[in-house]
Scaffold this active site. Structure first.
Site, short mmCIF file in Angstrom:
data_model
loop_
_atom_site.label_atom_id
_atom_site.label_comp_id
_atom_site.label_asym_id
_atom_site.label_seq_id
_atom_site.Cartn_x
_atom_site.Cartn_y
_atom_site.Cartn_z
N ASP A 86 -5.82 0.28 6.23
CA ASP A 86 -4.77 -0.23 6.97
C ASP A 86 -5.27 -0.49 8.58
OD1 ASP A 86 -2.42 -1.44 8.09
OD2 ASP A 86 -1.26 0.46 7.73
N ASP A 127 -3.42 -6.91 11.78
CA ASP A 127 -2.79 -5.88 11.02
C ASP A 127 -3.01 -6.38 9.55
OD1 ASP A 127 -1.25 -4.15 9.80
OD2 ASP A 127 0.46 -4.81 10.95
#
Ligand SMILES: *[C@@H]1O[C@H](CO)[C@@H](O)[C@H](O)[C@H]1NC(C)=O
Ligand SMILES: *[C@@H]1O[C@H](CO)[C@@H](O)[C@H](O)[C@H]1NC(C)=O
Ligand SMILES: *[C@@H]1O[C@H](CO)[C@@H](O)[C@H](O)[C@H]1NC(C)=O
Length: 467
Positions: free
Chosen positions: A338, A118
């Site tokens: 992201d 992440d």
């Protein structure tokens, strides 16, 4: 100006916790296998809806966090970075359905976990059992970090500067100076993750074949988590831009950069590629001139997100008429990369323009309703993907160089059911950031060169196996 009062504390953390590597000769890189979590039982539409739900929740977390940091910068530097600020911004849903995973070995002896890779997270955490906390460790967990069995597990004291000023979501609670620094995440879907911060060691596979221990890694030992999001996950690998994230710690030892190649998001579980820290000797660019460089905008109010400079978006040959403010992080907009968001999310003005331009040539196909997407259609053998106008995100490189990202059509026309495709882009609120999620990043090799503040990318099939 005021930000400078808030953020030098990270410098301190960096100095206190160096990142020595022991037991191995100097090496250039290490790698993790990037794995795709696969959910077989659900229909494509159910799966996509789950993804959309997560992306929306995540978008809220992103905007809360950036919004808070932006206002903290404006409102004044007297606001300390403590737990009380952590609570209102830690509101993201996170179930892992649209994520990419890595395996990470943590502790001594090493225990292995599947973690979400992440780039939007600055904390690395695992489900964990630890004697010092009451009722710790959910009995339902198939796998959890046994902190007591790791000789290198060292809780970070709540009285430390690291705890008080640098660690994300840390709590102010501190019963005794040596009590562990605690964190509490709350997600918008009601999920939570609570635990203590510790200094740990990760074991990584070096490119030469040996393994090495990375010391000074901050990990969260999550003793309780609630909510459906974490059923299938062991935790998160924090690749975000922050001095305490795993990415920062590992990159500071390994060339100041990391790279990954995301396989097609619908690939079977066994299709994999790599996340590499340091000089990338696995992904050799086939044609160096295919690689594009974009500027990374790394500043305190966007932290831990990686923002990129975008000049515009075109569909087909047409550069869409979108206000420049949409791409400008200093004007309420901005664009982040992201890996923890799945679909692309464009701020409303950009979303409207892209939707209109993409849907116009698709109007001849029968429309289908498939919420939450606005434009879905039935297709058959006559459907010609080559006739779909290409979406191009015009990233901007150092010194204004053009760095067009041309995702494959499947990255924005997504399959939601047999014979049904949708424009798989979501609307994000405006003002607010736009997000290039992992689906728009798939089938590209990305390198986050933090030291040189740039990100490079090039198309790739992303299906390498080392053995
Ligand atoms: C992290 O540390 C570096 C120096 O080590 C410093 O330049 C940078 O501003 C720090 N970043 C943050 C977000 O505090
Ligand atoms: C994955 O497994 C399938 C069958 O289970 C096989 O056909 C395919 O070649 C495998 N792919 C890789 C990359 O190993
Ligand atoms: C672009 O949009 C703005 C605002 O909607 C409008 O004023 C302008 O005329 C448009 N430009 C072109 C070339 O269509």
């Amino acid at each position: 100006m005021r930000c400078e009062l808030l953020f030098p504390l990270f410098l301190l953390a960096c100095v206190i916790n160096g990142l020595p590597v022991v037991g191995a000769p100097p090496v250039l890189s290490m790698h993790f296998k990037l794995l795709r979590r696969h959910h077989r039982q659900r229909s494509p539409l159910q799966r996509v809806r789950e993804i959309v739900r997560n992306d929306h929740a995540r978008a809220k977390m992103i905007s809360d966090r950036i919004g808070w940091q932006r206002s903290a910068c404006v409102a004044g530097g007297s606001v300390p970075r403590t737990s009380s600020f952590a609570m209102p911004i830690s509101s993201a849903a996170f179930t892992g359905t649209g994520q990419y995973f890595v395996r990470l070995k943590v502790g001594t002896p090493a225990q292995t976990f599947l973690l979400v890779a992440d780039t939007g997270s600055d904390l690395t955490w695992m489900k964990c059992r630890y004697r010092a906390c009451r009722g710790c460790g959910d009995a339902q967990w198939r796998r959890a970090f046994r902190a007591d069995q790791s000789s290198s597990f060292s809780p970070i004291p709540c009285s430390s500067q690291l705890c008080k000023n640098s660690l994300p979501f840390s709590l102010a609670k501190c019963l005794a100076p040596t009590s562990p620094c605690e964190y509490d995440y709350g997600y918008t879907d009601g999920s939570t993750a609570r635990g203590i911060f510790a200094d740990e060691v990760a074991t990584v596979a070096l490119s030469g074949g040996q393994s090495a221990k990375l010391k000074g890694i901050v990990v969260g030992c999550t003793s309780s988590s609630a909510g459906s999001s974490f059923r299938s996950l062991d935790g998160v690998l924090g690749l975000g831009y922050s001095n305490t994230s795993f990415a920062a710690r590992a990159a500071s030892r390994f060339g100041g950069k990391f790279s990954y190649c995301l396989v097609d998001h619908l690939s079977p579980r066994n299709a994999s590629d790599y996340l590499v820290f340091g000089k990338d000797t696995i992904h050799r660019p086939s044609k160096p001139d295919r690689r594009r460089y974009a500027e990374l905008i790394l500043n305190s109010w966007l932290e831990p997100f990686y923002a990129v400079r975008v000049g515009g978006v075109s569909v087909g040959a047409e550069l869409l008429n979108i206000s420049e403010a949409v791409w400008d992080s200093g004007a309420g907009g901005g664009v982040i990369l992201d890996s923890g968001t799945s679909l692309a999310m464009l701020a409303e003005p950009a979303y409207r323009a892209v939707l209109a331009a993409l849907s116009a040539p698709l109007a001849r196909y029968p429309k289908v309703e498939a919420k939450p997407f606005e434009f879905c259609f039935k297709w058959d053998q006559s459907f010609d993907e080559a006739a779909v106008p290409r979406l191009v995100v015009h990233l901007v490189g150092p010194r204004g160089a053009a760095a067009p990202l041309r995702p494959p059509v499947k990255s924005y026309l997504i399959d939601v059911a047999d014979g049904v495709k949708c424009i798989g882009i979501l609307s994000a609120s405006w003002p607010g950031v736009s997000t290039i999620g992992n689906i728009l990043q798939q089938n590209h090799l990305w390198e986050f060169d933090i030291a040189n503040r740039r990100v490079s990318f090039e198309p790739s099939s992303c299906s390498r196996s080392l053995h």
